[in-house]
Design a protein around this motif. Structure first.
Motif, short mmCIF file in Angstrom:
data_model
loop_
_atom_site.label_atom_id
_atom_site.label_comp_id
_atom_site.label_asym_id
_atom_site.label_seq_id
_atom_site.Cartn_x
_atom_site.Cartn_y
_atom_site.Cartn_z
N ARG A 142 0.83 -1.20 0.00
CA ARG A 142 0.00 0.00 0.00
C ARG A 142 0.87 1.26 0.00
N GLY A 143 2.20 1.04 -0.06
CA GLY A 143 3.10 2.18 -0.07
C GLY A 143 3.05 2.91 1.25
N GLY A 144 2.59 2.19 2.27
CA GLY A 144 2.37 2.83 3.56
C GLY A 144 3.66 3.07 4.30
N PHE A 145 3.87 4.31 4.68
CA PHE A 145 4.98 4.57 5.60
C PHE A 145 4.59 5.81 6.39
N ASP A 146 4.95 5.77 7.65
CA ASP A 146 4.64 6.90 8.51
C ASP A 146 5.90 7.55 9.03
N THR A 147 6.95 6.76 9.04
CA THR A 147 8.18 7.30 9.60
C THR A 147 9.20 7.45 8.48
N PHE A 148 10.23 8.21 8.78
CA PHE A 148 11.28 8.43 7.80
C PHE A 148 11.96 7.11 7.43
N ASP A 149 12.17 6.25 8.43
CA ASP A 149 12.81 4.96 8.18
C ASP A 149 12.00 4.11 7.21
N GLU A 150 10.68 4.13 7.40
CA GLU A 150 9.83 3.32 6.53
C GLU A 150 9.81 3.89 5.11
N PHE A 151 9.82 5.21 5.02
CA PHE A 151 9.87 5.89 3.73
C PHE A 151 11.16 5.48 3.01
N LYS A 152 12.28 5.51 3.76
CA LYS A 152 13.57 5.14 3.20
C LYS A 152 13.57 3.67 2.73
N ASP A 153 13.00 2.79 3.57
CA ASP A 153 12.89 1.38 3.19
C ASP A 153 12.11 1.22 1.90
N ALA A 154 11.00 1.97 1.79
CA ALA A 154 10.15 1.85 0.61
C ALA A 154 10.93 2.29 -0.63
N LEU A 155 11.63 3.43 -0.53
CA LEU A 155 12.40 3.91 -1.69
C LEU A 155 13.49 2.91 -2.07
N GLU A 156 14.16 2.37 -1.05
CA GLU A 156 15.22 1.42 -1.34
C GLU A 156 14.67 0.15 -2.00
N ALA A 157 13.48 -0.26 -1.56
CA ALA A 157 12.87 -1.44 -2.17
C ALA A 157 12.51 -1.17 -3.63
N TYR A 158 11.95 0.02 -3.91
CA TYR A 158 11.63 0.37 -5.31
C TYR A 158 12.90 0.37 -6.15
N GLN A 159 13.95 0.96 -5.56
CA GLN A 159 15.19 1.06 -6.30
C GLN A 159 15.76 -0.32 -6.63
N ARG A 160 15.71 -1.23 -5.66
CA ARG A 160 16.20 -2.59 -5.89
C ARG A 160 15.40 -3.27 -6.99
N GLN A 161 14.09 -3.13 -6.91
CA GLN A 161 13.23 -3.74 -7.93
C GLN A 161 13.60 -3.21 -9.31
N TYR A 162 13.78 -1.89 -9.38
CA TYR A 162 14.10 -1.24 -10.64
C TYR A 162 15.44 -1.74 -11.17
N GLU A 163 16.47 -1.73 -10.29
CA GLU A 163 17.79 -2.17 -10.72
C GLU A 163 17.77 -3.62 -11.19
N ASN A 164 17.09 -4.49 -10.42
CA ASN A 164 17.02 -5.90 -10.81
C ASN A 164 16.31 -6.06 -12.15
N GLY A 165 15.23 -5.29 -12.33
CA GLY A 165 14.47 -5.38 -13.57
C GLY A 165 15.31 -4.98 -14.76
N VAL A 166 16.00 -3.83 -14.64
CA VAL A 166 16.80 -3.34 -15.75
C VAL A 166 17.97 -4.30 -16.02
N GLU A 167 18.62 -4.74 -14.94
CA GLU A 167 19.76 -5.64 -15.12
C GLU A 167 19.36 -6.93 -15.81
N SER A 168 18.23 -7.52 -15.39
CA SER A 168 17.91 -8.80 -16.02
C SER A 168 17.41 -8.60 -17.44
N ALA A 169 16.78 -7.46 -17.75
CA ALA A 169 16.39 -7.19 -19.14
C ALA A 169 17.64 -7.05 -20.01
N LEU A 170 18.66 -6.35 -19.48
CA LEU A 170 19.89 -6.19 -20.25
C LEU A 170 20.55 -7.55 -20.51
#
Ligand SMILES: [Zn+2]
Ligand SMILES: [Zn+2]
Length: 215
Positions: A142-170
């Protein structure tokens, strides 16, 4: 339940028995520890708190760890006269508790329980997330985060997903001969401030607390 009864039912919890729980059919650490501490109905409780109560993953982890701590404090003869949540926070070294108080609480408990095994039983918000997602089929996207730490975790998770996606497509494209070269690395997402055009990596933006062009 009085202390004797509690000690009786929970006599073999890890910080008393001195061994890690051996529960082979548990789906993950969360199930293993809640069973070892004989906490009942945790799955329903997690589901309810997450879906209806709007609890964050960090709050759910604290909730479980507080319950574990309560069980452990329930079996010792001279528990500190403090809420389990405070003892848990002290054992985790949380700065909300003054250092001397942390030391006192730790010392009181250390004489009576194996603290390593107790804190080793604590679950992280990541474990809670995985258990909800993969074992209870509760979506945590749900993209839910209330604290800065959770926000950071969410961004890092998106970034990992993105990097993995691009890397495996390449990689696939390389195997199919669609592009030259074999192995590529993807570097961090860049974010541009619409107002001043300054660009940041995710980490830089978080460290700076945002773009300060409009201060
Ligand atoms: Zn699980
Ligand atoms: Zn800006």
């Amino acid at each position: 339940m009085d202390r004797d009864e509690l000690a009786d039912t929970h006599g073999q919890i890890p910080p008393v028995s001195g061994t890690k729980p051996d529960i082979p059919d548990a789906c993950c650490k969360l199930a293993r520890v809640t069973e070892a501490y004989q906490l009942q109905g945790i799955d329903d409780e997690l589901r309810r708190r997450y879906e209806d109560g709007d609890a964050t993953l960090h709050e759910l982890a604290d909730y479980i760890n507080d319950r574990i701590t309560a069980v452990a404090l329930g079996v010792i003869d001279n528990p500190p006269e403090t809420e389990p949540g405070t003892v848990r926070a002290a054992l985790q070294g949380e700065e909300t508790i003054p250092a001397t108080r942390r030391d006192d609480l730790r010392a009181t408990v250390a004489g009576q329980l194996d603290i390593e095994l107790l804190t080793g039983s604590y679950v992280s918000h990541e474990t809670v997330r995985r258990h909800l997602n993969e074992h209870l089929d509760v979506s945590t996207s749900r993209g839910g985060f209330d604290t800065f730490d959770e926000f950071k975790d969410a961004l890092e998770a998106y970034q990992r997903q993105y990097e993995n996606g691009v890397e495996s497509a390449l990689e696939r494209a390389g195997t199919k001969g669609l592009i030259d070269g074999g192995e590529f690395r993807v570097f961090s997402t860049r974010i541009q401030c619409d107002h001043c055009s300054e660009t940041f990596r995710i980490k830089e933006l978080l460290d700076a607390g945002g773009c300060n062009c409009q201060e």
